[in-house]
Design a protein around this motif. Sequence first.
Motif, PDB file in Angstrom:
ATOM      1  N   GLY A 312       0.813  -1.211   0.000  1.00 50.18           N
ATOM      2  CA  GLY A 312       0.000   0.000   0.000  1.00 50.18           C
ATOM      3  C   GLY A 312       0.845   1.259   0.000  1.00 50.18           C
ATOM      4  N   ASP A 313       0.466   2.226  -0.825  1.00 50.42           N
ATOM      5  CA  ASP A 313       1.149   3.516  -0.879  1.00 50.42           C
ATOM      6  C   ASP A 313       0.530   4.441   0.165  1.00 50.42           C
ATOM      7  OD1 ASP A 313       1.374   6.438  -1.945  1.00 50.42           O
ATOM      8  OD2 ASP A 313       2.896   5.340  -3.063  1.00 50.42           O
ATOM      9  N   LEU A 314       1.374   5.048   0.999  1.00 52.17           N
ATOM     10  CA  LEU A 314       0.866   5.867   2.101  1.00 52.17           C
ATOM     11  C   LEU A 314       0.144   7.116   1.590  1.00 52.17           C
ATOM     12  CD1 LEU A 314       0.622   5.934   5.104  1.00 52.17           C
ATOM     13  CD2 LEU A 314       2.883   6.948   5.278  1.00 52.17           C
ATOM     14  N   LYS A 315       0.624   7.713   0.487  1.00 54.08           N
ATOM     15  CA  LYS A 315      -0.078   8.863  -0.085  1.00 54.08           C
ATOM     16  C   LYS A 315      -1.457   8.441  -0.590  1.00 54.08           C
ATOM     17  CE  LYS A 315       1.751  12.201  -2.372  1.00 54.08           C
ATOM     18  NZ  LYS A 315       2.417  12.991  -3.437  1.00 54.08           N
ATOM     19  N   ARG A 316      -1.523   7.279  -1.203  1.00 51.46           N
ATOM     20  CA  ARG A 316      -2.804   6.789  -1.710  1.00 51.46           C
ATOM     21  C   ARG A 316      -3.768   6.514  -0.558  1.00 51.46           C
ATOM     22  NH1 ARG A 316      -3.677   5.272  -6.801  1.00 51.46           N
ATOM     23  NH2 ARG A 316      -5.537   4.060  -7.297  1.00 51.46           N
ATOM     24  N   LEU A 317      -3.222   5.999   0.544  1.00 49.25           N
ATOM     25  CA  LEU A 317      -4.061   5.739   1.717  1.00 49.25           C
ATOM     26  C   LEU A 317      -4.660   7.030   2.263  1.00 49.25           C
ATOM     27  CD1 LEU A 317      -3.301   3.291   4.585  1.00 49.25           C
ATOM     28  CD2 LEU A 317      -3.907   5.638   5.142  1.00 49.25           C
ATOM     29  N   ILE A 318      -3.835   8.080   2.388  1.00 54.31           N
ATOM     30  CA  ILE A 318      -4.363   9.355   2.887  1.00 54.31           C
ATOM     31  C   ILE A 318      -5.402   9.916   1.922  1.00 54.31           C
ATOM     32  CG2 ILE A 318      -3.744  11.679   3.662  1.00 54.31           C
ATOM     33  CD1 ILE A 318      -2.696   9.390   5.408  1.00 54.31           C
ATOM     34  N   ALA A 319      -5.203   9.685   0.610  1.00 51.95           N
ATOM     35  CA  ALA A 319      -6.185  10.149  -0.371  1.00 51.95           C
ATOM     36  C   ALA A 319      -7.530   9.457  -0.163  1.00 51.95           C
ATOM     37  CB  ALA A 319      -5.680   9.888  -1.785  1.00 51.95           C
ATOM     38  N   TYR A 320      -7.510   8.161   0.044  1.00 51.79           N
ATOM     39  CA  TYR A 320      -8.770   7.443   0.302  1.00 51.79           C
ATOM     40  C   TYR A 320      -9.392   7.875   1.620  1.00 51.79           C
ATOM     41  CZ  TYR A 320      -8.842   4.130  -3.594  1.00 51.79           C
ATOM     42  OH  TYR A 320      -8.935   3.567  -4.840  1.00 51.79           O
ATOM     43  N   SER A 321      -8.558   8.244   2.582  1.00 50.24           N
ATOM     44  CA  SER A 321      -9.121   8.720   3.846  1.00 50.24           C
ATOM     45  C   SER A 321      -9.915  10.001   3.627  1.00 50.24           C
ATOM     46  CB  SER A 321      -7.999   8.949   4.868  1.00 50.24           C
ATOM     47  OG  SER A 321      -7.298  10.160   4.629  1.00 50.24           O
ATOM     48  N   SER A 322      -9.509  10.815   2.644  1.00 51.34           N
ATOM     49  CA  SER A 322     -10.242  12.042   2.344  1.00 51.34           C
ATOM     50  C   SER A 322     -11.652  11.738   1.837  1.00 51.34           C
ATOM     51  CB  SER A 322      -9.487  12.877   1.305  1.00 51.34           C
ATOM     52  OG  SER A 322      -8.292  13.389   1.839  1.00 51.34           O
ATOM     53  N   GLY A 356      -3.829  18.328   5.298  1.00 44.53           N
ATOM     54  CA  GLY A 356      -2.698  19.074   4.771  1.00 44.53           C
ATOM     55  C   GLY A 356      -1.420  18.715   5.496  1.00 44.53           C
ATOM     56  N   LEU A 357      -1.488  18.616   6.827  1.00 36.83           N
ATOM     57  CA  LEU A 357      -0.327  18.217   7.616  1.00 36.83           C
ATOM     58  C   LEU A 357       0.111  16.796   7.280  1.00 36.83           C
ATOM     59  CD1 LEU A 357       1.690  18.681   9.933  1.00 36.83           C
ATOM     60  CD2 LEU A 357      -0.104  17.974  11.535  1.00 36.83           C
ATOM     61  N   LEU A 358      -0.851  15.885   7.127  1.00 39.63           N
ATOM     62  CA  LEU A 358      -0.516  14.498   6.790  1.00 39.63           C
ATOM     63  C   LEU A 358       0.214  14.401   5.455  1.00 39.63           C
ATOM     64  CD1 LEU A 358      -3.697  12.515   7.924  1.00 39.63           C
ATOM     65  CD2 LEU A 358      -1.346  12.080   8.656  1.00 39.63           C
ATOM     66  N   PHE A 359      -0.238  15.144   4.450  1.00 39.00           N
ATOM     67  CA  PHE A 359       0.434  15.085   3.153  1.00 39.00           C
ATOM     68  C   PHE A 359       1.813  15.735   3.205  1.00 39.00           C
ATOM     69  CE2 PHE A 359      -3.718  14.096   1.087  1.00 39.00           C
ATOM     70  CZ  PHE A 359      -3.278  12.976   0.385  1.00 39.00           C
ATOM     71  N   PHE A 360       1.978  16.770   4.006  1.00 40.58           N
ATOM     72  CA  PHE A 360       3.322  17.323   4.225  1.00 40.58           C
ATOM     73  C   PHE A 360       4.250  16.232   4.785  1.00 40.58           C
ATOM     74  CE2 PHE A 360       2.132  22.039   4.469  1.00 40.58           C
ATOM     75  CZ  PHE A 360       2.954  22.389   3.411  1.00 40.58           C
ATOM     76  N   LEU A 361       3.762  15.527   5.798  1.00 37.84           N
ATOM     77  CA  LEU A 361       4.582  14.522   6.465  1.00 37.84           C
ATOM     78  C   LEU A 361       4.902  13.352   5.542  1.00 37.84           C
ATOM     79  CD1 LEU A 361       2.658  14.616   9.852  1.00 37.84           C
ATOM     80  CD2 LEU A 361       5.077  15.181   9.583  1.00 37.84           C
ATOM     81  N   ALA A 450      -9.072   2.403  13.242  1.00 37.56           N
ATOM     82  CA  ALA A 450      -8.324   1.160  13.020  1.00 37.56           C
ATOM     83  C   ALA A 450      -7.193   1.349  12.027  1.00 37.56           C
ATOM     84  CB  ALA A 450      -9.285   0.064  12.532  1.00 37.56           C
ATOM     85  N   TYR A 451      -7.483   1.922  10.842  1.00 32.85           N
ATOM     86  CA  TYR A 451      -6.414   1.999   9.835  1.00 32.85           C
ATOM     87  C   TYR A 451      -5.350   3.029  10.211  1.00 32.85           C
ATOM     88  CZ  TYR A 451      -8.626   6.074   7.460  1.00 32.85           C
ATOM     89  OH  TYR A 451      -9.158   7.301   7.142  1.00 32.85           O
ATOM     90  N   LEU A 452      -5.746   4.110  10.877  1.00 38.19           N
ATOM     91  CA  LEU A 452      -4.741   5.113  11.248  1.00 38.19           C
ATOM     92  C   LEU A 452      -3.814   4.588  12.354  1.00 38.19           C
ATOM     93  CD1 LEU A 452      -6.875   8.355  11.023  1.00 38.19           C
ATOM     94  CD2 LEU A 452      -4.852   7.811   9.667  1.00 38.19           C
ATOM     95  N   LEU A 453      -4.361   3.819  13.284  1.00 41.09           N
ATOM     96  CA  LEU A 453      -3.508   3.243  14.323  1.00 41.09           C
ATOM     97  C   LEU A 453      -2.586   2.183  13.751  1.00 41.09           C
ATOM     98  CD1 LEU A 453      -6.042   3.032  17.298  1.00 41.09           C
ATOM     99  CD2 LEU A 453      -4.157   4.646  16.989  1.00 41.09           C
ATOM    100  N   ILE A 454      -3.055   1.456  12.736  1.00 42.47           N
ATOM    101  CA  ILE A 454      -2.178   0.489  12.059  1.00 42.47           C
ATOM    102  C   ILE A 454      -1.019   1.215  11.382  1.00 42.47           C
ATOM    103  CG2 ILE A 454      -2.055  -1.116  10.109  1.00 42.47           C
ATOM    104  CD1 ILE A 454      -4.897  -2.027  10.835  1.00 42.47           C
ATOM    105  N   VAL A 455      -1.331   2.342  10.730  1.00 39.75           N
ATOM    106  CA  VAL A 455      -0.282   3.125  10.067  1.00 39.75           C
ATOM    107  C   VAL A 455       0.735   3.620  11.086  1.00 39.75           C
ATOM    108  CG1 VAL A 455       0.178   5.292   8.867  1.00 39.75           C
ATOM    109  CG2 VAL A 455      -1.658   3.800   8.071  1.00 39.75           C
ATOM    110  N   VAL A 456       0.259   4.147  12.211  1.00 39.44           N
ATOM    111  CA  VAL A 456       1.172   4.636  13.241  1.00 39.44           C
ATOM    112  C   VAL A 456       2.049   3.498  13.764  1.00 39.44           C
ATOM    113  CG1 VAL A 456       1.295   5.580  15.581  1.00 39.44           C
ATOM    114  CG2 VAL A 456      -0.262   6.584  13.912  1.00 39.44           C
TER     115      VAL A 456
END
Length: 522
Positions: A312-322, A356-361, A450-456
């Motif tokens: 999984g691509d982390l940028k793609r994951l944040i996009a789906y979270s949007s 915005g902060l997540l995509f910066f990171l 669930a998915y954000l805690l998995i990412v962390v």
Amino acid sequence: MQFLLALIVAGPLVGAVAALLPAPPGLKGKSPEQAVLRHGVTVTGAILAAAIALTLGFDHDAPSRFQATTDISWIQALNVRIHLGIDGISLPLLLMTALLFFLCALYSYFKLPAGPSAKAFVALLLVLESGTLATFAVLDLLLFFLAFEMVLIPMYFLIARWGGAQRQAAAWKFILYTLLGSVVMLLGLLLIGLNSGTFDMVALASDNGRGLTHTTQILAVLAIGTGLAVKTPMWPLHSWLPDAHTAAPTVGSVLLAGVLLKMGTYGFVRILLPVTPDGMATFAPYLGAFAAVGIVYGSLACLALARKGNKGDLKRLIAYSSVGHMGFVLLGIASMTPTGVNGALFANVAHGLITGLLFFLVGALKDRYGTADLDTLAGATGAALYGRAPRFGAFLAFAAVASLGLPGLAGFWGEMLALFGAFDPAEGLSRPAFLTYMSVGAVGTLLTAAYLLIVVRRVCMGDPKAAREGAAAPVVLADIQHYEFAAWTPLVALTVLAGLWPAILLGLTDPAVQKLLAGGNS
């Protein structure tokens, strides 16, 4: 006040033209590239300062009244006017937009994405800023459409010329989806303007749909809502978003998530709710259903991307979270209640700050590793941010818990109010249907956590088993740099401020929303 608002809207355009000109003697710095990047920081900083001055001069005792207004005849044959103004609904979005563009310009000064020309990059960034700011400031339907469309070409080139892998395909998908949606939206705007005899959004909101037949309102909502839903993006019209975010440069992803998506939901609130209330009441249950599906769909897609072995691509994951987060915004709008609409507006701002902060990171993490692949970041040579870059890990963990809606941070209030709005929707809407949507949305909040805690866990802690078995030495990772700290800290501070003091936003939006839903009457 009038001058400040006109400067905020037109200033970036003047700055874009100036960016393409040779730098004056004495301002060239070490190189022409540095000079034009410094120009971008200066112009966006001046626009941010003007937006702050406008906010300080805004009459906070009358946020439901349009202020700093300019009303000049433009096209007399169509009764189109250059009508600008702000109220409690548009002011927070205007200020957030100016802030995000300044932070992106500051970030780009130190970390310019690879591409053809710094001059073209800065000019496109400033044209994009002018279009987004104008969208939140104009009070004429045709001007709204022009500003709405003005952002497409700059964003297309930012993705196509400064993006990563598959950038051409992603840019074409973005432009085709949004242009097709905009063509349909234009037909709806013309339908309203020609049937009511005016394109003035203030006059149309005061009329509250009384000059439009029920059929006209239904057709207008269907046409305009389709165009706005593509930009939002609403499931199932969202498929352009993950590709665009994955391919876009870091600042492109920040602006796409933080600003451009808000233009769609703002259009629902500013145009469809007050101008076509009967048409919105007809489509509200369907909008709520699409929103609820989008909340769960986005979360499940993120869970699938976060699983080990799925590359999984982390940028793609944040996009789906949007997609999921904007589902809460649409659910609040669909409830057609002050509580729900206030929640939608609050969630709009919270999403802009946090995502915005997540995509910066994530962009900074990709710059360090050359990849945003979750399995790589969690593997033997992966990030393990807590041990290798603790400040970076703290920022990422903060952004993740803010995104999942932790109480005390900005993400909590918008989603909670949207669910409350669905619990008791406007009169005439099916309460059992909206209770179902509320229940589905509540499940979505659990999936989001669930998915954000998995990412962390995977990115910040790494994979202990892989680390023990891996033969390669751990990658040396630089912690947060000074320019990154300067660009990200304001977003952290505002996320905490809005979470602990929600009245700072709700005090602006609530009177304006009450007036808007009451047909222009305070």
